[in-house]
Design a protein around this motif. Structure first.
Motif, PDB file in Angstrom:
ATOM      1  N   GLU A 557     -11.210  -3.962  -8.243  1.00  0.00           N
ATOM      2  CA  GLU A 557     -12.651  -3.923  -8.053  1.00  0.00           C
ATOM      3  C   GLU A 557     -13.043  -2.456  -7.970  1.00  0.00           C
ATOM      4  N   VAL A 558     -14.276  -2.191  -7.602  1.00  0.00           N
ATOM      5  CA  VAL A 558     -14.746  -0.802  -7.656  1.00  0.00           C
ATOM      6  C   VAL A 558     -13.859   0.147  -6.848  1.00  0.00           C
ATOM      7  N   ASN A 559     -13.559  -0.244  -5.591  1.00  0.00           N
ATOM      8  CA  ASN A 559     -12.866   0.702  -4.720  1.00  0.00           C
ATOM      9  C   ASN A 559     -11.462   0.279  -4.328  1.00  0.00           C
ATOM     10  N   ILE A 560     -10.961  -0.765  -4.956  1.00  0.00           N
ATOM     11  CA  ILE A 560      -9.631  -1.225  -4.543  1.00  0.00           C
ATOM     12  C   ILE A 560      -8.924  -1.946  -5.696  1.00  0.00           C
ATOM     13  N   CYS A 561      -7.610  -1.763  -5.776  1.00  0.00           N
ATOM     14  CA  CYS A 561      -6.781  -2.535  -6.720  1.00  0.00           C
ATOM     15  C   CYS A 561      -5.713  -3.286  -5.932  1.00  0.00           C
ATOM     16  N   GLN A 562      -5.610  -4.592  -6.174  1.00  0.00           N
ATOM     17  CA  GLN A 562      -4.509  -5.386  -5.608  1.00  0.00           C
ATOM     18  C   GLN A 562      -3.429  -5.423  -6.675  1.00  0.00           C
ATOM     19  N   VAL A 563      -2.208  -5.027  -6.284  1.00  0.00           N
ATOM     20  CA  VAL A 563      -1.121  -4.974  -7.267  1.00  0.00           C
ATOM     21  C   VAL A 563      -0.001  -5.914  -6.843  1.00  0.00           C
ATOM     22  N   THR A 564       0.477  -6.728  -7.768  1.00  0.00           N
ATOM     23  CA  THR A 564       1.631  -7.585  -7.534  1.00  0.00           C
ATOM     24  C   THR A 564       2.677  -7.257  -8.591  1.00  0.00           C
ATOM     25  N   LEU A 565       3.914  -7.091  -8.136  1.00  0.00           N
ATOM     26  CA  LEU A 565       4.972  -6.734  -9.072  1.00  0.00           C
ATOM     27  C   LEU A 565       5.945  -7.896  -9.236  1.00  0.00           C
ATOM     28  N   LYS A 580     -10.735   7.347 -11.190  1.00  0.00           N
ATOM     29  CA  LYS A 580     -11.054   7.257  -9.758  1.00  0.00           C
ATOM     30  C   LYS A 580     -10.074   8.141  -8.982  1.00  0.00           C
ATOM     31  N   THR A 581     -10.430   8.438  -7.717  1.00  0.00           N
ATOM     32  CA  THR A 581      -9.529   9.239  -6.881  1.00  0.00           C
ATOM     33  C   THR A 581      -8.912   8.339  -5.829  1.00  0.00           C
ATOM     34  N   PRO A 582      -7.587   8.150  -5.848  1.00  0.00           N
ATOM     35  CA  PRO A 582      -6.977   7.277  -4.850  1.00  0.00           C
ATOM     36  C   PRO A 582      -7.106   7.879  -3.452  1.00  0.00           C
ATOM     37  N   ALA A 583      -7.291   6.996  -2.468  1.00  0.00           N
ATOM     38  CA  ALA A 583      -7.420   7.450  -1.082  1.00  0.00           C
ATOM     39  C   ALA A 583      -6.193   7.067  -0.276  1.00  0.00           C
ATOM     40  N   ASP A 584      -5.708   5.839  -0.444  1.00  0.00           N
ATOM     41  CA  ASP A 584      -4.464   5.464   0.224  1.00  0.00           C
ATOM     42  C   ASP A 584      -3.840   4.235  -0.423  1.00  0.00           C
ATOM     43  N   ILE A 585      -2.589   4.024  -0.065  1.00  0.00           N
ATOM     44  CA  ILE A 585      -1.818   2.911  -0.627  1.00  0.00           C
ATOM     45  C   ILE A 585      -1.234   2.155   0.558  1.00  0.00           C
ATOM     46  N   SER A 586      -1.246   0.809   0.494  1.00  0.00           N
ATOM     47  CA  SER A 586      -0.862   0.047   1.687  1.00  0.00           C
ATOM     48  C   SER A 586       0.641   0.059   1.925  1.00  0.00           C
ATOM     49  N   SER A 587       1.443   0.211   0.876  1.00  0.00           N
ATOM     50  CA  SER A 587       2.896   0.272   1.050  1.00  0.00           C
ATOM     51  C   SER A 587       3.454   1.119  -0.082  1.00  0.00           C
ATOM     52  N   ILE A 600       3.445   6.393  -8.697  1.00  0.00           N
ATOM     53  CA  ILE A 600       3.468   5.559  -7.491  1.00  0.00           C
ATOM     54  C   ILE A 600       4.892   5.098  -7.226  1.00  0.00           C
ATOM     55  N   GLU A 601       5.329   5.204  -5.990  1.00  0.00           N
ATOM     56  CA  GLU A 601       6.583   4.575  -5.588  1.00  0.00           C
ATOM     57  C   GLU A 601       6.233   3.399  -4.697  1.00  0.00           C
ATOM     58  N   ALA A 602       6.491   2.186  -5.196  1.00  0.00           N
ATOM     59  CA  ALA A 602       6.157   0.990  -4.434  1.00  0.00           C
ATOM     60  C   ALA A 602       7.364   0.567  -3.609  1.00  0.00           C
ATOM     61  N   ASP A 603       7.133   0.276  -2.347  1.00  0.00           N
ATOM     62  CA  ASP A 603       8.221  -0.186  -1.473  1.00  0.00           C
ATOM     63  C   ASP A 603       8.290  -1.703  -1.426  1.00  0.00           C
ATOM     64  N   GLU A 604       7.216  -2.340  -1.819  1.00  0.00           N
ATOM     65  CA  GLU A 604       7.178  -3.804  -1.751  1.00  0.00           C
ATOM     66  C   GLU A 604       6.542  -4.352  -3.016  1.00  0.00           C
ATOM     67  N   ALA A 605       6.704  -5.650  -3.207  1.00  0.00           N
ATOM     68  CA  ALA A 605       6.212  -6.268  -4.432  1.00  0.00           C
ATOM     69  C   ALA A 605       4.701  -6.476  -4.437  1.00  0.00           C
ATOM     70  N   LYS A 606       4.092  -6.316  -3.267  1.00  0.00           N
ATOM     71  CA  LYS A 606       2.630  -6.465  -3.189  1.00  0.00           C
ATOM     72  C   LYS A 606       2.069  -5.271  -2.442  1.00  0.00           C
ATOM     73  N   PHE A 607       1.066  -4.662  -2.994  1.00  0.00           N
ATOM     74  CA  PHE A 607       0.412  -3.573  -2.271  1.00  0.00           C
ATOM     75  C   PHE A 607      -0.997  -3.410  -2.813  1.00  0.00           C
ATOM     76  N   PHE A 611      -9.529   3.423  -3.358  1.00  0.00           N
ATOM     77  CA  PHE A 611     -10.063   4.638  -3.979  1.00  0.00           C
ATOM     78  C   PHE A 611     -11.164   5.214  -3.106  1.00  0.00           C
ATOM     79  N   LYS A 612     -11.421   6.501  -3.296  1.00  0.00           N
ATOM     80  CA  LYS A 612     -12.465   7.132  -2.488  1.00  0.00           C
ATOM     81  C   LYS A 612     -13.811   6.491  -2.792  1.00  0.00           C
ATOM     82  N   VAL A 613     -14.575   6.276  -1.749  1.00  0.00           N
ATOM     83  CA  VAL A 613     -15.861   5.602  -1.885  1.00  0.00           C
ATOM     84  C   VAL A 613     -16.781   6.434  -2.778  1.00  0.00           C
ATOM     85  N   GLY A 614     -17.502   5.727  -3.614  1.00  0.00           N
ATOM     86  CA  GLY A 614     -18.446   6.413  -4.489  1.00  0.00           C
ATOM     87  C   GLY A 614     -17.819   6.842  -5.798  1.00  0.00           C
TER      88      GLY A 614
END
Ligand SMILES: [Zn+2]
Length: 615
Positions: A557-565, A580-587, A600-607, A611-614
């Motif tokens: 979506e505009v400010n977030i990507c849900q990723v499943t591996l 877009k400019t990434p702001a943080d990654i959940s894992s 990106i280094e993913a530690d889990e299959a879902k993260f 992205f920065k607002v705006g």
């Protein structure tokens, strides 16, 4: 009666020793922690259940359509290069050959790639196509379209202010943006790329990514927004072979808001023919420069210099053994050189420094028989039978195991990068611990080489090609490498110790020149490859397994990507291309490789990535 001896005085030194051992353990643990991002084991061959993953990939919603028109070799190559780039990025697509009957239905797609020259064949569809772009569609010309009336009717939509008749020839490519890692401001291909391009002047509303590298500065790649959609225009017929997959993948991704694709993240440095017998006596050039005989040069000049490079770039060497340089093709095969000490010295040092020693050849004759008609091309003799080759490989394996005991030999480099089909089939039976075959990525018109993709073969062997070679990598190799940085984030280089003695391979340069040009090349490579993992050939093979099985699904979506591996084991390396400019990654974690491109280094299959607002 003897007095009992008191050992209490020992407590202090023992305590100190225990403390030191503990400190050393912590320090060692710390070191191993910093390299824990390396894969540490081969995955078992893909099971039937895992093979289903391919269908997961295929069942992903297909939003990309490649239009092809296959009537010539060039057109086929253009289609194959686009398709290979998307395959590598795990982007599902459909193909439509517009030479065949059937209506062209584009409504179901959000990206269309034209991989043929005859744009006029789409004359019935251009209005529809432009309306589709206006409503948010993304169109890519993967190859320069013909200079036709149909095109002339829509110049402004494609960002062209003026178009002269005919075509213009120009040389090389200069990047104005960081389309590929390490490409910004760089020129490539002045001596091997001759573009046939549309003679255009661009409108000021375009973003120009690349021009020809000669004085003409012909626009080669640009993007243009049109309504809610976008157009990526490749104004060249030169990006149609394997070395150019990266630039087409990058052009595709620049059309999208967010693209996430799996990569290998591996840099390997191979030394072929090492350890191998070192010629006795002197070489005129070497002696006049270093006043040393050949053996003393390798022990006291070449190897210390290679170790200096190793330290400077944290290289991990993978060395590949040649047992003897005889021309014997009939058994019995025996060790006929008396240099065991040199062998164990170099092999031991490579292993000591965290490197790997793999198999190359009993001698330097490629594993092919006469009927294969391959060894003859390079002037090698042929083997009389499969059994004699098998006995020679078995001797190499036994000899190597004897020299470096306890060391498994899991990697193999074919001599002269040639390996015939039958030998490829039986090799894993003769060397049961074999997991990785490392030959070459790019075909070579002069050598019938064993050309590979980064993949797992049906028999479980990991195909792990090298991309570049030599102490003075050519401009073409740099081009191929920069494309591979984009596509797989992989670098694979090999040299031979005896390039120094070979006037053809050294191109008349001295060892000092060769060392310097290799140093410059590595500086360029590692500057373009932040957070690169320096891996052995076997570790690189393990990384390929994890890459090959990984299929990302991302929902943005505009400010977030849900990723499943899908196919995630213990690590997942991905590249994300976005404006877009990434702001943080959940894992996991990420690092900027170049403008708009993140590793990106993913530690889990879902993260999820925010992205920065705006943005
Ligand atoms: Zn070799």
């Amino acid at each position: 009666m003897r007095q009992k001896a008191s050992f209490s005085w020992l407590y202090i030194p023992i305590s100190i020793l225990i403390f030191l051992a503990f400190a050393l353990f912590i320090e060692r643990s710390g070191i191993s922690y910093t390299v824990s991002h390396k894969p540490v084991e081969f995955l078992p061959p893909v099971s039937a259940a895992e093979a289903q993953m391919g269908s997961t990939f295929n069942s992903r919603e297909t939003r990309c359509l490649i239009l092809s028109y296959t009537d010539s070799v060039v057109q086929d190559k253009a289609y194959e290069t686009v398709a290979a780039a998307l395959d590598s990025m795990k982007v599902p697509y459909h193909q439509k050959n517009i030479g065949q009957t059937g209506a062209l239905d584009i409504a179901a797609y959000d990206t269309i790639i034209i991989s043929f020259v005859e744009f006029s064949r789409l004359s019935d569809y251009t209005d529809h196509l432009l309306e589709w772009i206006n409503n948010g569609g993304k169109l890519m010309f993967a190859i320069r379209p013909d200079n036709s009336q149909v095109l002339r009717e829509h110049l402004s939509e494609f960002g062209i202010a003026f178009l002269d008749p005919g075509y213009i020839e120009s040389d090389g490519i200069e990047f104005l943006t960081a389309m590929l890692p390490g490409s910004s401001g760089q020129k490539f291909g002045l001596d091997f790329m001759i573009h046939s391009s549309l003679p255009v002047n661009l409108a000021s509303t375009t973003i120009l990514h690349a021009i020809s590298a000669d004085d003409q500065g012909v626009p080669l790649i640009w993007e243009k927004e049109y309504g809610d959609g976008k157009i990526m225009f490749v104004n060249s017929d030169q990006f149609i072979d394997k070395s150019s997959r990266g630039v087409l993948g990058a052009a595709y991704s620049a059309l999208q808001d967010v693209v996430i694709y799996p990569v290998i993240n591996a840099a390997t440095f191979h030394i072929d023919d090492f350890p191998a017998p070192i010629p006795e006596g002197t070489d005129e050039k070497i002696f006049s420069q270093f006043t040393r005989d050949i053996q003393s040069f390798y022990l006291n000049v070449w190897w210390p210099d290679m170790q200096e490079l190793q330290e400077k770039y944290n290289l991990v060497y993978s060395a590949f053994i040649i047992e003897t340089y005889n021309y014997q093709t009939e058994p019995p095969f025996v060790y006929d050189i008396n240099q065991q000490d040199i062998f164990q010295y170099f092999g031991g040092l490579v292993l000591r420094d965290g490197g790997e020693v793999g198999l190359h050849g009993y001698n330097h004759i490629p594993l092919c028989v006469e009927e294969d008609k391959k060894n003859q091309v390079l002037g090698y003799p042929t083997w009389p039978s499969q059994i004699s080759m098998q006995k020679a490989v078995d001797e190499l394996h036994q000899f190597s195991t004897g020299m470096l005991s306890g060391q498994p030999f899991t990697s193999y480099v074919p001599v002269s990068n040639m390996l015939c089909d039958q030998a490829r089939r039986w090799l894993p039976e003769i060397v049961p611990e074999l997991h990785v075959i490392a030959s070459v990525y790019l075909p070579d018109v002069d050598v019938p080489a064993y050309v590979q993709e980064f993949e797992e073969a049906d028999d479980g062997i990991i195909e792990y090609p090298r991309i570049t070679s030599g102490y003075h990598p050519s401009d073409f190799m740099r081009w191929a490498q920069v494309n591979e940085l984009w596509l797989h984030y992989a670098a694979g280089h090999f040299v031979h110790p005896d390039d120094v003695l070979d006037s053809y391979r050294s191109q008349g340069n001295t060892w000092l020149d060769m060392r310097e040009t290799l140093d410059e090349y590595l500086l360029w490579l590692y500057s373009a490859m932040p957070n690169a993992r320096n891996l052995t050939a076997s570790e690189g093979g393990m990384a390929v397994q994890r890459y090959a099985r990984l299929v990302p699904h991302f929902d943005c979506e505009v400010n977030i990507c849900q990723v499943t591996l899908d196919g995630f084991y213990d690590e997942g390396w991905l590249m994300m291309r976005t404006n877009k400019t990434p702001a943080d990654i959940s894992s996991g974690s990420y690092v900027e490789v170049t403008n708009n491109l993140y590793l990106i280094e993913a530690d889990e299959a879902k993260f999820e990535i925010r992205f920065k607002v705006g943005q």
